[in-house]
Write an enzyme that holds these catalytic residues in place. Structure first.
Site, short mmCIF file in Angstrom:
data_model
loop_
_atom_site.label_atom_id
_atom_site.label_comp_id
_atom_site.label_asym_id
_atom_site.label_seq_id
_atom_site.Cartn_x
_atom_site.Cartn_y
_atom_site.Cartn_z
N GLU A 83 0.83 -1.13 -0.22
CA GLU A 83 0.00 0.04 -0.09
C GLU A 83 0.65 1.36 0.10
O GLU A 83 0.43 2.35 -0.44
CB GLU A 83 -1.00 -0.09 1.25
CG GLU A 83 -2.06 -1.02 1.13
CD GLU A 83 -3.04 -0.60 0.24
OE1 GLU A 83 -2.99 0.24 -0.34
OE2 GLU A 83 -4.06 -1.57 0.07
N GLU A 114 7.16 -22.08 7.52
CA GLU A 114 7.19 -21.13 8.51
C GLU A 114 8.16 -21.71 9.54
O GLU A 114 8.56 -20.90 10.62
CB GLU A 114 5.79 -20.90 9.15
CG GLU A 114 5.21 -22.01 10.08
CD GLU A 114 4.00 -21.51 10.50
OE1 GLU A 114 3.97 -21.65 11.78
OE2 GLU A 114 2.94 -21.16 9.81
#
Length: 301
Positions: A83, A114
């Site tokens: 963004e 992960e």
């Protein structure tokens, strides 16, 4: 690994029978739990402010901001990074979101990613991470190996490292210079950290990037004056921003923006100081890109 000891894995006594409630009761209960998020974030505002100052220090010296996370935490970091260019007109490489498993993990989990500490370090190495940069490790549980690996590598390079977790006394906190640990309480659905924990993380990520960009001169008043007019909505927003900042009508704003390649900051300085585009660009350059500084220097001069 004893999940029951993690704050994010505890059962919420308020939602033990949520499966028996009506839809109306269900959404009210979730909403009531969500109210705890802002309160939890409020308690760690000093740590958030400290993190912002570290980030701004690095960015001001040519560094970058990195986020590293897995699952929901990783996606939120990638989202915040994505963004920044359209909102503040920064280079896409200034704020970088890393997620365990790479871009494909944004849509679908990559098994085992992960849990790989080395992968976290490798992802930073691939981006040329150095002491000039800053890293925010994001993990609701506070124990994700991928994130810890990234944090350890960042520290080995001499870069400031921050942790964003949603549990107390976390493993991540022992690998960070600053820890932001909002505690919104057990999730509505046990272990579903995409809910309250994710909301807290999103609120804090909003603060980190927004406050950093404000301090970097990307905001004038409360206007996003470095917005890139890359689509019709943003063209209209650019016009609106110039109108509000310089107190002019739409036609004047459009004409001025066209004269400076639709660069809001330049247009605003042109109008406020009655300059042409070249003069306004020079004025901004000497004011480190800050409109307020350019105006104040002119008034004092």
């Amino acid at each position: 690994m004893e999940l029951k000891k993690l704050d994010t894995e505890k059962r919420n006594p308020n939602t033990m029978h949520i499966d028996t409630l009506s839809t109306q009761e269900m959404v009210r209960l979730i909403n009531a739990e969500d109210h705890r998020c802002a309160e939890a974030v409020e308690k760690v505002l000093p740590q958030i402010a400290e993190s912002v100052d570290l980030i701004v220090r690095q960015l001001s010296h040519g560094g970058r901001l990195f986020y590293a996370g897995a699952g929901t935490s990783g996606r939120l970091g990638v989202l915040d990074a994505a963004e920044c260019p359209p909102t503040y007109g920064v280079d896409p490489g200034l704020v970088v979101g890393l997620i365990a498993g790479g871009e494909r993990a944004f849509i679908r989990a990559v098994e085992g990613a992960e849990d790989n500490r080395e992968l976290g370090a490798q992802d930073l190495q691939a981006h040329g991470f150095s002491s000039r940069d800053a890293l925010v490790g994001i993990a609701a549980s506070g124990r994700t190996p991928y994130v810890i690996g990234a944090m350890d590598y960042a520290r080995s390079q001499g870069a400031p490292v921050m942790a964003l977790v949603c549990c107390h006394d976390s493993e991540l906190s022992r690998h960070a210079d600053v820890t932001m640990a909002p505690l919104p309480g057990p999730e509505v659905v046990t272990g579903s950290s995409r809910m309250k924990s994710g909301t807290c993380q999103k609120l804090i990520l909003n603060m980190l990037s927004t406050c950093a960009m404000i301090q970097m001169g990307k905001v004038y008043g409360n206007l996003m004056v470095d917005v890139k007019a890359s689509n019709e909505k943003l063209y209209h927003r650019a016009v609106s921003i110039v109108c509000a900042a310089a107190d002019v009508d739409e036609e004047t704003a459009k004409r001025t923006l066209e004269a400076c390649d639709w660069h809001c900051k330049t247009a605003i300085v042109m109008l406020l100081l009655n300059l042409n585009a070249e003069q306004a660009r020079d004025k901004l350059a000497r004011a480190d890109g800050r409109i307020a500084k350019a105006v104040q220097c002119t008034e004092k001069g």
